[in-house]
Motif scaffolding. Sequence first.
Motif, PDB file in Angstrom:
ATOM      1  N   UNK A   1     -34.268  57.812  13.702  1.00 47.73           N
ATOM      2  CA  UNK A   1     -33.916  56.786  12.725  1.00 47.73           C
ATOM      3  C   UNK A   1     -34.412  57.156  11.332  1.00 47.73           C
ATOM      4  N   UNK A   2     -35.626  57.669  11.229  1.00 50.01           N
ATOM      5  CA  UNK A   2     -36.175  58.032   9.922  1.00 50.01           C
ATOM      6  C   UNK A   2     -35.411  59.187   9.288  1.00 50.01           C
ATOM      7  N   UNK A   3     -35.052  60.187  10.096  1.00 48.27           N
ATOM      8  CA  UNK A   3     -34.299  61.327   9.572  1.00 48.27           C
ATOM      9  C   UNK A   3     -32.929  60.892   9.090  1.00 48.27           C
ATOM     10  N   UNK A   4     -32.235  60.084   9.899  1.00 44.69           N
ATOM     11  CA  UNK A   4     -30.889  59.649   9.518  1.00 44.69           C
ATOM     12  C   UNK A   4     -30.931  58.666   8.342  1.00 44.69           C
ATOM     13  N   UNK A   5     -31.988  57.906   8.200  1.00 48.05           N
ATOM     14  CA  UNK A   5     -32.113  57.019   7.037  1.00 48.05           C
ATOM     15  C   UNK A   5     -32.142  57.835   5.751  1.00 48.05           C
ATOM     16  N   UNK A   6     -32.859  58.942   5.763  1.00 49.44           N
ATOM     17  CA  UNK A   6     -32.871  59.820   4.586  1.00 49.44           C
ATOM     18  C   UNK A   6     -31.504  60.462   4.369  1.00 49.44           C
ATOM     19  N   UNK A   7     -30.826  60.824   5.447  1.00 45.29           N
ATOM     20  CA  UNK A   7     -29.500  61.430   5.309  1.00 45.29           C
ATOM     21  C   UNK A   7     -28.466  60.435   4.793  1.00 45.29           C
ATOM     22  N   UNK A   8     -28.665  59.138   5.096  1.00 39.96           N
ATOM     23  CA  UNK A   8     -27.730  58.098   4.665  1.00 39.96           C
ATOM     24  C   UNK A   8     -27.980  57.611   3.244  1.00 39.96           C
ATOM     25  N   UNK A   9     -29.005  58.102   2.574  1.00 38.88           N
ATOM     26  CA  UNK A   9     -29.329  57.601   1.240  1.00 38.88           C
ATOM     27  C   UNK A   9     -28.141  57.823   0.298  1.00 38.88           C
ATOM     28  N   UNK A  10     -27.709  56.794  -0.446  1.00 40.48           N
ATOM     29  CA  UNK A  10     -26.496  56.931  -1.270  1.00 40.48           C
ATOM     30  C   UNK A  10     -26.608  57.998  -2.355  1.00 40.48           C
ATOM     31  N   UNK A  11     -27.793  58.173  -2.946  1.00 37.08           N
ATOM     32  CA  UNK A  11     -27.946  59.149  -4.022  1.00 37.08           C
ATOM     33  C   UNK A  11     -28.545  60.473  -3.549  1.00 37.08           C
ATOM     34  N   UNK A  12     -29.521  60.424  -2.669  1.00 39.19           N
ATOM     35  CA  UNK A  12     -30.252  61.625  -2.281  1.00 39.19           C
ATOM     36  C   UNK A  12     -29.885  62.141  -0.896  1.00 39.19           C
TER      37      UNK A  12
ATOM     38  N   UNK B   1     -34.040  51.382  11.094  1.00 35.85           N
ATOM     39  CA  UNK B   1     -33.143  51.765  10.010  1.00 35.85           C
ATOM     40  C   UNK B   1     -32.740  50.595   9.123  1.00 35.85           C
ATOM     41  N   UNK B   2     -32.469  49.431   9.709  1.00 35.36           N
ATOM     42  CA  UNK B   2     -31.918  48.324   8.918  1.00 35.36           C
ATOM     43  C   UNK B   2     -32.653  47.005   9.097  1.00 35.36           C
ATOM     44  N   UNK B   3     -33.409  46.858  10.195  1.00 39.50           N
ATOM     45  CA  UNK B   3     -34.050  45.588  10.543  1.00 39.50           C
ATOM     46  C   UNK B   3     -33.050  44.424  10.590  1.00 39.50           C
ATOM     47  N   UNK B   4     -31.820  44.771  10.944  1.00 35.43           N
ATOM     48  CA  UNK B   4     -30.765  43.759  11.050  1.00 35.43           C
ATOM     49  C   UNK B   4     -29.962  43.572   9.789  1.00 35.43           C
ATOM     50  N   UNK B   5     -30.307  44.233   8.726  1.00 37.86           N
ATOM     51  CA  UNK B   5     -29.632  44.068   7.448  1.00 37.86           C
ATOM     52  C   UNK B   5     -28.490  45.055   7.252  1.00 37.86           C
ATOM     53  N   UNK B   6     -27.880  45.056   6.066  1.00 36.79           N
ATOM     54  CA  UNK B   6     -28.144  44.119   4.950  1.00 36.79           C
ATOM     55  C   UNK B   6     -27.727  42.690   5.301  1.00 36.79           C
ATOM     56  N   UNK B   7     -28.587  41.748   4.961  1.00 35.43           N
ATOM     57  CA  UNK B   7     -28.369  40.366   5.383  1.00 35.43           C
ATOM     58  C   UNK B   7     -28.569  40.275   6.886  1.00 35.43           C
ATOM     59  N   UNK B   8     -27.514  39.881   7.592  1.00 35.21           N
ATOM     60  CA  UNK B   8     -27.521  39.867   9.061  1.00 35.21           C
ATOM     61  C   UNK B   8     -26.372  40.708   9.614  1.00 35.21           C
ATOM     62  N   UNK B   9     -25.903  41.686   8.825  1.00 38.05           N
ATOM     63  CA  UNK B   9     -24.705  42.441   9.200  1.00 38.05           C
ATOM     64  C   UNK B   9     -24.911  43.318  10.417  1.00 38.05           C
ATOM     65  N   UNK B  10     -26.135  43.746  10.694  1.00 39.08           N
ATOM     66  CA  UNK B  10     -26.399  44.581  11.863  1.00 39.08           C
ATOM     67  C   UNK B  10     -27.408  43.920  12.799  1.00 39.08           C
ATOM     68  N   UNK B  11     -27.512  42.611  12.734  1.00 39.90           N
ATOM     69  CA  UNK B  11     -28.456  41.886  13.575  1.00 39.90           C
ATOM     70  C   UNK B  11     -27.852  41.679  14.957  1.00 39.90           C
ATOM     71  N   UNK B  12     -28.325  42.452  15.921  1.00 36.93           N
ATOM     72  CA  UNK B  12     -27.902  42.278  17.313  1.00 36.93           C
ATOM     73  C   UNK B  12     -28.773  41.209  17.967  1.00 36.93           C
ATOM     74  N   UNK B  13     -28.485  40.925  19.232  1.00 39.04           N
ATOM     75  CA  UNK B  13     -29.268  39.904  19.937  1.00 39.04           C
ATOM     76  C   UNK B  13     -30.736  40.300  20.007  1.00 39.04           C
ATOM     77  N   UNK B  14     -30.997  41.580  20.236  1.00 35.14           N
ATOM     78  CA  UNK B  14     -32.388  42.028  20.310  1.00 35.14           C
ATOM     79  C   UNK B  14     -33.129  41.789  18.997  1.00 35.14           C
ATOM     80  N   UNK B  15     -32.483  42.104  17.891  1.00 37.24           N
ATOM     81  CA  UNK B  15     -33.124  41.923  16.585  1.00 37.24           C
ATOM     82  C   UNK B  15     -33.320  40.438  16.299  1.00 37.24           C
TER      83      UNK B  15
END
Length: 312
Positions: free
Chosen positions: A136-147, A250-264
């Motif tokens: 998750x940490x590696x892909x978060x850096x890869x997903x960065x919009x600018x870097x 990666x998202x903690x369920x965000x942005x907003x609640x767009x990726x909030x699954x039942x577990x989150x």
Amino acid sequence: MTAVSIDNTMTQGKQVKKSKPSRLAPNYWPFVLPALVVVAAVIVFPWAFTLWMSVNSWTLGQERVFAGFANYVRLVQDMRFWESLWHTTVYTVLSVVLPLFLGTLAALVFDAKFPLRGLLRGVFVMPMMATPVAVALVWTMMFHPQLGVLNYLLSFIGIGAQEWIYNQSTVIPSLVLVETWQWTPLVMLIVLGGLAAVPREPYESAEIDGANAWQKFRFLTLPMIAPFLIIAVIIRSIDAVKSFDIIYAMTQGGPGTASETINIYLYNTAFAYYDIGYGSAMAVVFFLVIIALSFVLLMARQRANWSNAEGR
């Protein structure tokens, strides 16, 4: 010695043998009891306690009050719960279909003989060995919009920068991309084991009849590896529906609640808002959903076995 004395001696020997005490039946309880205690302490008690808490209204720091089925009624009326259920469904379906397709394709490739096949197999399964949080940490850096490196690579083919996990419309597909990258090798290994068990005689007969590669795959390979595909679907479905670590890291369920699954949502309710009773009711419902899903998948697995047996 007379015949009468011989008979008396034999009779006494039989009586002595009969008079020996019989062996007691073995008692297995001393060996079974520790395992039962462990199962009760680790599995039965937590679920019984969760079920009991689900019929109580209890927020940490406040008095616990018996609420009956009020938490379940609240759950039915909670639109955020239904939204999280929809997110879980979409995430699960995509996280099963994509690895199943790509893993099957990879298994067909690695089943063929070519140079460095063993080395490439080892490289292909490496993502599966990484811990989810590190992934998750590696892909978060890869997903960065600018870097991020992904947008840098997309610029070479004329595609503009994407927001990936930072946009509500692309966050779930982006998370599914990570899930697919990590768990496609697992599906490949399962299907590859099925391909190794497939007999070669039907392919020789099909080649004599003039069947092409697609026909051999459609009418020979696919039916024979169907039970292995069902196993892959079962494992991936149960794993994806309860996925937590990658999404939360990666998202903690965000942005907003767009990726909030039942577990989150369950985690936030119980451990962020401290609504233990409502979170317990959500856990009970989620457990029932997993049981129902497992039952459906196991029935599909059984039907695949029956179809395979009838085909033979």
